[in-house]
Design a protein around this motif. Structure first.
Motif, PDB file in Angstrom:
ATOM      1  N   TYR A 173      -0.956 -14.013  -1.821  1.00  0.00           N
ATOM      2  CA  TYR A 173      -1.335 -13.292  -2.018  1.00  0.00           C
ATOM      3  C   TYR A 173      -0.640 -11.159  -2.923  1.00  0.00           C
ATOM      4  O   TYR A 173       0.093 -11.616  -2.651  1.00  0.00           O
ATOM      5  N   LYS A 174      -0.831 -11.003  -4.060  1.00  0.00           N
ATOM      6  CA  LYS A 174      -0.109  -9.715  -4.583  1.00  0.00           C
ATOM      7  C   LYS A 174      -1.091  -9.435  -5.873  1.00  0.00           C
ATOM      8  O   LYS A 174      -1.618  -9.482  -6.106  1.00  0.00           O
ATOM      9  N   LEU A 175      -1.302  -7.924  -5.611  1.00  0.00           N
ATOM     10  CA  LEU A 175      -1.691  -6.846  -6.264  1.00  0.00           C
ATOM     11  C   LEU A 175      -1.228  -5.688  -7.162  1.00  0.00           C
ATOM     12  O   LEU A 175       0.239  -5.453  -6.311  1.00  0.00           O
ATOM     13  N   ASN A 176      -2.441  -5.869  -7.827  1.00  0.00           N
ATOM     14  CA  ASN A 176      -1.036  -3.911  -8.326  1.00  0.00           C
ATOM     15  C   ASN A 176      -1.466  -3.206  -7.888  1.00  0.00           C
ATOM     16  O   ASN A 176      -2.376  -2.522  -7.570  1.00  0.00           O
ATOM     17  N   GLU A 177       0.065  -2.620  -7.421  1.00  0.00           N
ATOM     18  CA  GLU A 177       0.236  -1.409  -5.996  1.00  0.00           C
ATOM     19  C   GLU A 177      -0.792   0.007  -7.183  1.00  0.00           C
ATOM     20  O   GLU A 177      -0.893   0.285  -6.381  1.00  0.00           O
ATOM     21  N   ARG A 178      -0.555  -0.681  -8.588  1.00  0.00           N
ATOM     22  CA  ARG A 178      -0.978   0.927  -9.344  1.00  0.00           C
ATOM     23  C   ARG A 178      -2.482   1.267  -8.787  1.00  0.00           C
ATOM     24  O   ARG A 178      -2.506   2.752  -8.836  1.00  0.00           O
ATOM     25  N   VAL A 179      -2.857   0.500  -8.477  1.00  0.00           N
ATOM     26  CA  VAL A 179      -4.734   0.663  -8.482  1.00  0.00           C
ATOM     27  C   VAL A 179      -4.836   1.879  -7.158  1.00  0.00           C
ATOM     28  O   VAL A 179      -6.017   2.345  -7.098  1.00  0.00           O
ATOM     29  N   ILE A 180      -3.719   2.178  -6.063  1.00  0.00           N
ATOM     30  CA  ILE A 180      -3.957   2.953  -5.285  1.00  0.00           C
ATOM     31  C   ILE A 180      -3.761   4.070  -5.832  1.00  0.00           C
ATOM     32  O   ILE A 180      -4.280   5.005  -5.503  1.00  0.00           O
ATOM     33  N   ALA A 181      -2.381   4.095  -6.749  1.00  0.00           N
ATOM     34  CA  ALA A 181      -2.443   5.632  -7.654  1.00  0.00           C
ATOM     35  C   ALA A 181      -4.314   6.461  -8.147  1.00  0.00           C
ATOM     36  O   ALA A 181      -4.236   7.277  -7.584  1.00  0.00           O
ATOM     37  N   LYS A 182      -4.618   5.482  -9.160  1.00  0.00           N
ATOM     38  CA  LYS A 182      -5.963   5.674  -9.528  1.00  0.00           C
ATOM     39  C   LYS A 182      -6.931   5.849  -8.488  1.00  0.00           C
ATOM     40  O   LYS A 182      -7.876   6.916  -8.645  1.00  0.00           O
ATOM     41  N   SER A 183      -6.968   4.838  -7.425  1.00  0.00           N
ATOM     42  CA  SER A 183      -7.863   5.733  -6.132  1.00  0.00           C
ATOM     43  C   SER A 183      -7.505   7.145  -5.856  1.00  0.00           C
ATOM     44  O   SER A 183      -8.684   7.680  -5.794  1.00  0.00           O
ATOM     45  N   ALA A 184      -6.662   6.468  -4.789  1.00  0.00           N
ATOM     46  CA  ALA A 184      -5.658   8.535  -4.763  1.00  0.00           C
ATOM     47  C   ALA A 184      -6.592   9.941  -5.634  1.00  0.00           C
ATOM     48  O   ALA A 184      -6.959  10.394  -5.206  1.00  0.00           O
ATOM     49  N   ASP A 185      -6.307   9.646  -6.759  1.00  0.00           N
ATOM     50  CA  ASP A 185      -6.775  10.545  -8.041  1.00  0.00           C
ATOM     51  C   ASP A 185      -7.845  11.029  -8.143  1.00  0.00           C
ATOM     52  O   ASP A 185      -8.791  12.233  -8.584  1.00  0.00           O
ATOM     53  N   ALA A 186      -9.426   9.934  -7.285  1.00  0.00           N
ATOM     54  CA  ALA A 186     -10.501  10.121  -7.662  1.00  0.00           C
ATOM     55  C   ALA A 186     -10.303  11.061  -6.141  1.00  0.00           C
ATOM     56  O   ALA A 186     -11.807  10.921  -6.003  1.00  0.00           O
ATOM     57  N   GLY A 187      -9.733  11.053  -5.405  1.00  0.00           N
ATOM     58  CA  GLY A 187      -9.654  11.589  -4.119  1.00  0.00           C
ATOM     59  C   GLY A 187     -10.314  10.498  -2.759  1.00  0.00           C
ATOM     60  O   GLY A 187     -10.354  10.500  -1.686  1.00  0.00           O
ATOM     61  N   GLU A 188     -10.206   9.546  -3.925  1.00  0.00           N
ATOM     62  CA  GLU A 188     -10.155   8.499  -2.111  1.00  0.00           C
ATOM     63  C   GLU A 188      -9.098   8.142  -0.989  1.00  0.00           C
ATOM     64  O   GLU A 188      -7.927   8.376  -1.728  1.00  0.00           O
ATOM     65  N   THR A 189      -9.625   7.906   0.101  1.00  0.00           N
ATOM     66  CA  THR A 189      -7.840   7.364   0.928  1.00  0.00           C
ATOM     67  C   THR A 189      -7.919   5.819   1.407  1.00  0.00           C
ATOM     68  O   THR A 189      -9.009   5.505   1.707  1.00  0.00           O
ATOM     69  N   LEU A 190      -7.351   5.431   0.939  1.00  0.00           N
ATOM     70  CA  LEU A 190      -7.139   3.922   1.193  1.00  0.00           C
ATOM     71  C   LEU A 190      -6.984   3.955   2.880  1.00  0.00           C
ATOM     72  O   LEU A 190      -6.247   4.597   4.325  1.00  0.00           O
ATOM     73  N   VAL A 191      -8.050   3.142   3.447  1.00  0.00           N
ATOM     74  CA  VAL A 191      -8.472   2.645   4.789  1.00  0.00           C
ATOM     75  C   VAL A 191      -7.505   0.819   5.334  1.00  0.00           C
ATOM     76  O   VAL A 191      -7.246   0.621   6.215  1.00  0.00           O
ATOM     77  N   ALA A 192      -7.931   0.225   4.213  1.00  0.00           N
ATOM     78  CA  ALA A 192      -7.667  -1.489   4.339  1.00  0.00           C
ATOM     79  C   ALA A 192      -7.141  -2.509   2.996  1.00  0.00           C
ATOM     80  O   ALA A 192      -8.349  -1.671   2.124  1.00  0.00           O
TER      81      ALA A 192
END
Lengths: 92, 351
Positions: B267-286
């Protein structure tokens, strides 16, 4: 041609903990060379000896992985944002 | 024999346990699995599941009923499909799947000495039996668990992780519980390390339907291709699942040398999704992904991608692996990075 480069956490030791750096450059390759001057040692973590983006690093110009554009020759416009992001990948 | 490094790139999926390496993968390629059983649908389904697992792991040859031999060949075009048990030469594992009054069983007889085989002078075969105790009526889905457990048994033996046990008993009460062999390996890893992974995060995810159900649904929808995504913590403290498209086939099509696997095994995903999540104040957990027809282990490929050169790319982020066997979710494990040893360690299951 001011370009903002977003730096991921593992590479911030090269940037004095800054999460973004502004440099000049007309292509992604030129931007990474300019970044190396401001953050010595960082380019070897992004590009390998053959001049290819490393397997576990992604360089995004805007929304697109530059592998699907013109690689390091990808032209960037003034004000563009380049993101360097470690890969999220794996497999069974 | 093919180049071990090629074998590893193609099949390196069982090699998470210390002591297994290129040689182990190359050894596996020398083996033949003879898959047979009684005429019941249950036995046939178990044999097919076992075959899928073994072929996915890189066993070199099979003897299998024509009903699914072609399917196994399609999984790996380089697989040698032999005609009849007599065509097999050691090392070979003979499997016999059977429906029993208590549920089901599989007998595994391995003959790993080639010398003297032709004249009947080779050493005695080693035999293991797995008994699967089932409730009534026995569902066909349990056959997948039996087949996968039988495959794991041989892999552990060939890769010299564990000697073939005489009897393994599986009580089919919790289909999501890790298999006995997987549990034993995890205990070994824990015993060898001073690192104690955090506890409670896996059970928090599993108990939280809005988090777990989208993952399980996506894993089963995407089967037999791997699926992936993220789990983030929102500003209010609640967990949220993000399902991401698996972009592996796109990268494989662009550069098959750099990205040799397809979404069947990667698998490989589009890592840009992390930035969008962080912009919403979310923290990557897993970060989560599925293994199809394989266990919920953290594979060599997973380790290589998550911590190349022994350094975690996402420090403090856990990896959730979901096992899908025969199209159904069969297990999940959550792995944390131990910076001291450079290894990923599974979070203990909740009591």
């Amino acid at each position: 041609m001011a370009i903002t480069v977003k730096i991921p956490t593992p590479l911030r030791k090269f940037t004095g903990d800054k999460d973004s750096i502004s440099v000049e450059g007309a292509t992604v390759g030129a931007v990474i060379q300019a970044l190396e001057i401001k953050a010595p040692g960082i380019s070897a973590k992004i590009v390998d000896d053959e001049g290819k983006v490393r397997r576990f690093i992604n360089v995004y110009a805007g929304e697109d992985d530059i592998r699907f554009l013109d690689g390091l020759n990808t032209v960037v416009a003034d004000g563009a944002e380049i993101s360097i992001i470690p890969a999220i990948a794996g497999g069974c | 024999m093919r180049d071990p490094k090629h074998l590893f790139a193609r099949y390196g999926r069982q090699l998470l346990v210390q002591g297994t390496d290129f040689d182990g993968q190359a050894r596996l390629h020398e083996w033949t699995a003879v898959l047979a059983g009684d005429a019941t649908a249950f036995a046939q389904a178990a044999a097919e599941a076992c075959g899928r697992y073994l072929v996915g792991a890189g066993v070199g040859a099979v003897v299998a009923p024509s009903a699914f031999a072609g399917f196994l060949q399609a999984l790996d075009p380089q697989l040698r499909v032999l005609d009849g048990p007599d065509a097999a030469r050691p090392p070979v594992a003979h499997y016999w799947f059977a429906t029993r009054p208590y549920g089901a069983s599989v007998d595994v007889a391995v003959t790993d000495e080639a010398a003297g085989y032709e004249t009947g002078q080779s050493g005695p075969a080693r035999v293991a039996t797995i008994r699967l105790t089932l409730g009534e009526p026995a569902g066909l889905d349990a056959a997948v668990t039996l087949g996968a457990a039988a495959a794991e048994l041989l892999l552990a033996d060939v890769l010299r992780v564990e000697a073939l046990p005489a009897i393994v008993a599986i009580d089919w009460t919790d289909p999501l519980a890790p298999s006995q062999t997987t549990q034993a390996r995890r205990d070994d890893v824990l015993a060898a390390s001073a690192f104690r992974p955090p506890t409670g995060l896996l059970s928090e995810m599993r108990a939280n339907a809005p988090v777990w159900q989208p993952i399980a649904q996506e894993v089963e929808r995407g089967y037999p291709m791997e699926t992936c995504g993220l789990i983030v913590r929102q500003l209010d403290g609640a967990l949220r699942t993000i399902v991401c498209p698996n972009l592996q086939d796109r990268y494989h099509a662009l550069d098959p040398l750099e990205f040799p696997r397809t979404s069947r095994t990667a698998y490989k995903l589009n890592e840009r999704v992390i930035a969008k999540s962080a912009d919403a104040g979310e923290t990557l957990v897993a970060i989560w992904h599925s293994h199809c027809d394989a266990g919920a282990y953290f594979s060599a490929e997973d380790v290589r991608c998550a911590a190349p050169a022994g350094q975690a790319l996402y420090p403090g982020v856990a990896y959730l692996v979901v096992s899908a066997l025969g199209g159904k979710v069969r297990g999940a494990a959550l792995y944390h990075f131990d910076a001291a040893s450079g290894a990923f360690v599974a979070e203990p299951a909740a009591d």
